[in-house]
Design a protein around this motif. Structure first.
Motif: not given
Length: 87
Positions: A20-25, A27-28, A32, A35-36, A39
């Motif tokens: 999830g942290a990888t995806a947030i990084y 995507l944002m 992000g 938030l990364t 997480v």
């Protein structure tokens, strides 16, 4: 919840949080980062809890093995005493 189940839950949760942290990084991008990091901190906490449960499970098993060893030592001593008195 048993230690084995808790260890598995924390392990899976940590992997999911890392993904999830990888995806947030990605995507944002620049927005992000905070938030990364949050997480990732949660993932580290899950890994810490997993290690804590492993440690506790090992300690409980060691205590149980010590008790079994004491009990078996007493049984052996009684049996030797019984054999010596019969001779």
């Amino acid at each position: 919840m048993s230690h084995k189940t808790a260890i598995k839950v924390y392990e899976i949760a940590s992997y999911v949080l890392i993904l999830g942290a990888t995806a947030i990084y990605f995507l944002m991008k620049s927005q992000g980062v905070a938030l990364t990091m949050l997480v990732l901190a949660l993932a580290i906490f899950c890994r810490w809890m997993m290690d804590r449960h492993r440690y506790r499970a090992c300690e409980e098993e060691n205590d149980q093995l010590r008790d079994d060893l004491r009990r078996l030592t007493l049984l052996l001593a009684e049996e030797k005493k019984k054999n010596n008195s019969n001779k």
